[in-house]
Design a protein around this motif. Structure first.
Motif, PDB file in Angstrom:
ATOM      1  N   TRP A  48     -71.827   8.378  37.482  1.00 49.06           N
ATOM      2  CA  TRP A  48     -70.382   8.652  36.931  1.00 49.06           C
ATOM      3  C   TRP A  48     -69.569   7.454  37.458  1.00 49.06           C
ATOM      4  O   TRP A  48     -69.665   6.972  38.355  1.00 49.06           O
ATOM      5  N   GLY A  49     -68.590   7.011  36.491  1.00 37.92           N
ATOM      6  CA  GLY A  49     -67.524   6.071  37.018  1.00 37.92           C
ATOM      7  C   GLY A  49     -66.325   6.804  36.906  1.00 37.92           C
ATOM      8  O   GLY A  49     -66.071   7.966  36.175  1.00 37.92           O
ATOM      9  N   GLU A  50     -65.366   6.381  37.622  1.00 41.30           N
ATOM     10  CA  GLU A  50     -63.980   7.129  37.591  1.00 41.30           C
ATOM     11  C   GLU A  50     -63.071   6.543  36.629  1.00 41.30           C
ATOM     12  O   GLU A  50     -62.806   5.423  36.578  1.00 41.30           O
ATOM     13  N   ILE A  51     -62.055   7.461  35.944  1.00 43.10           N
ATOM     14  CA  ILE A  51     -61.202   6.771  35.123  1.00 43.10           C
ATOM     15  C   ILE A  51     -59.755   7.341  35.613  1.00 43.10           C
ATOM     16  O   ILE A  51     -59.685   8.474  35.773  1.00 43.10           O
ATOM     17  N   TYR A  52     -58.833   6.660  35.963  1.00 46.89           N
ATOM     18  CA  TYR A  52     -57.328   7.118  36.409  1.00 46.89           C
ATOM     19  C   TYR A  52     -56.570   6.799  35.455  1.00 46.89           C
ATOM     20  O   TYR A  52     -56.352   5.926  34.393  1.00 46.89           O
ATOM     21  N   ASP A  53     -55.839   7.823  35.511  1.00 47.90           N
ATOM     22  CA  ASP A  53     -54.501   7.634  34.693  1.00 47.90           C
ATOM     23  C   ASP A  53     -53.470   6.617  35.124  1.00 47.90           C
ATOM     24  O   ASP A  53     -53.627   6.067  36.434  1.00 47.90           O
ATOM     25  N   PRO A  54     -52.494   6.205  34.341  1.00 45.25           N
ATOM     26  CA  PRO A  54     -51.355   5.243  34.797  1.00 45.25           C
ATOM     27  C   PRO A  54     -50.701   5.411  36.124  1.00 45.25           C
ATOM     28  O   PRO A  54     -50.335   4.569  36.995  1.00 45.25           O
ATOM     29  N   TYR A  55     -50.833   6.469  36.625  1.00 47.88           N
ATOM     30  CA  TYR A  55     -50.243   7.081  37.839  1.00 47.88           C
ATOM     31  C   TYR A  55     -51.196   6.723  39.148  1.00 47.88           C
ATOM     32  O   TYR A  55     -50.947   7.234  40.169  1.00 47.88           O
ATOM     33  N   GLY A  56     -52.349   6.846  38.637  1.00 45.78           N
ATOM     34  CA  GLY A  56     -53.355   6.520  39.720  1.00 45.78           C
ATOM     35  C   GLY A  56     -54.245   7.657  40.275  1.00 45.78           C
ATOM     36  O   GLY A  56     -54.734   7.773  41.031  1.00 45.78           O
ATOM     37  N   GLU A  57     -53.988   8.834  39.427  1.00 47.97           N
ATOM     38  CA  GLU A  57     -54.580   9.995  39.652  1.00 47.97           C
ATOM     39  C   GLU A  57     -56.003  10.084  38.888  1.00 47.97           C
ATOM     40  O   GLU A  57     -56.015   9.623  37.763  1.00 47.97           O
ATOM     41  N   LEU A  58     -56.964  10.497  39.473  1.00 47.10           N
ATOM     42  CA  LEU A  58     -58.383  10.662  38.620  1.00 47.10           C
ATOM     43  C   LEU A  58     -58.189  11.396  37.536  1.00 47.10           C
ATOM     44  O   LEU A  58     -57.646  12.746  37.720  1.00 47.10           O
ATOM     45  N   GLU A  59     -58.356  11.009  36.379  1.00 49.50           N
ATOM     46  CA  GLU A  59     -58.173  11.791  35.146  1.00 49.50           C
ATOM     47  C   GLU A  59     -59.654  12.368  34.720  1.00 49.50           C
ATOM     48  O   GLU A  59     -59.617  13.604  34.509  1.00 49.50           O
ATOM     49  N   GLU A  60     -60.766  11.491  34.758  1.00 49.06           N
ATOM     50  CA  GLU A  60     -62.044  12.149  34.262  1.00 49.06           C
ATOM     51  C   GLU A  60     -63.025  11.345  34.892  1.00 49.06           C
ATOM     52  O   GLU A  60     -62.847  10.341  35.341  1.00 49.06           O
ATOM     53  N   TRP A  61     -64.392  11.370  34.310  1.00 48.74           N
ATOM     54  CA  TRP A  61     -65.458  10.762  34.888  1.00 48.74           C
ATOM     55  C   TRP A  61     -66.042  10.095  33.534  1.00 48.74           C
ATOM     56  O   TRP A  61     -65.938  10.910  32.535  1.00 48.74           O
ATOM     57  N   ILE A  62     -66.810   9.049  33.413  1.00 45.75           N
ATOM     58  CA  ILE A  62     -67.393   8.364  32.351  1.00 45.75           C
ATOM     59  C   ILE A  62     -68.703   8.079  32.761  1.00 45.75           C
ATOM     60  O   ILE A  62     -69.069   7.435  33.785  1.00 45.75           O
ATOM     61  N   HIS A  63     -69.953   8.250  31.961  1.00 48.07           N
ATOM     62  CA  HIS A  63     -71.253   7.804  32.184  1.00 48.07           C
ATOM     63  C   HIS A  63     -70.960   6.469  31.636  1.00 48.07           C
ATOM     64  O   HIS A  63     -70.736   6.063  30.395  1.00 48.07           O
ATOM     65  N   GLY A  64     -71.503   5.362  32.235  1.00 53.92           N
ATOM     66  CA  GLY A  64     -71.513   3.860  32.088  1.00 53.92           C
ATOM     67  C   GLY A  64     -72.578   3.726  30.910  1.00 53.92           C
ATOM     68  O   GLY A  64     -72.326   2.627  30.201  1.00 53.92           O
TER      69      GLY A  64
END
Length: 90
Positions: A48-64
């Motif tokens: 899983w890779g991490e996806i952050y919102d514009p405020y630096g908060e973890l938003e969701e996970w992505i399978h590369g």
């Protein structure tokens, strides 16, 4: 009963190490050899890779590999079924 994939070779080695007679062992070897086989896909591993919102908060996970996003970091990808342990097959 659970439908597991098992190794014929491992079963035959187990039988060979048992206290059965040679005749019983041969009977089991023949029976095991006559059981139809199934094609099994190799187990796929991912990370899983991490996806952050514009405020630096973890938003969701992505399978590369498949690109599927998820709000939860589950042990398996809900899209492609990859085992998300980040490692290779042991």
């Amino acid at each position: 009963m659970k439908n597991d994939l098992i190794s014929r070779k491992a079963i035959k080695e187990y039988i060979n190490q048992s206290d059965l007679t040679n005749r019983e062992k041969m009977t089991l070897h023949i029976a095991i050899s006559n059981i139809p086989s199934t094609a099994a896909a190799p187990e796929v591993h991912g990370r899983w890779g991490e996806i952050y919102d514009p405020y630096g908060e973890l938003e969701e996970w992505i399978h590369g590999e498949c690109g599927r996003c998820s709000k939860e970091k589950s042990p398996y990808c809900p899209n492609c079924g990859a085992r998300m342990d980040g490692g290779e097959e042991e």
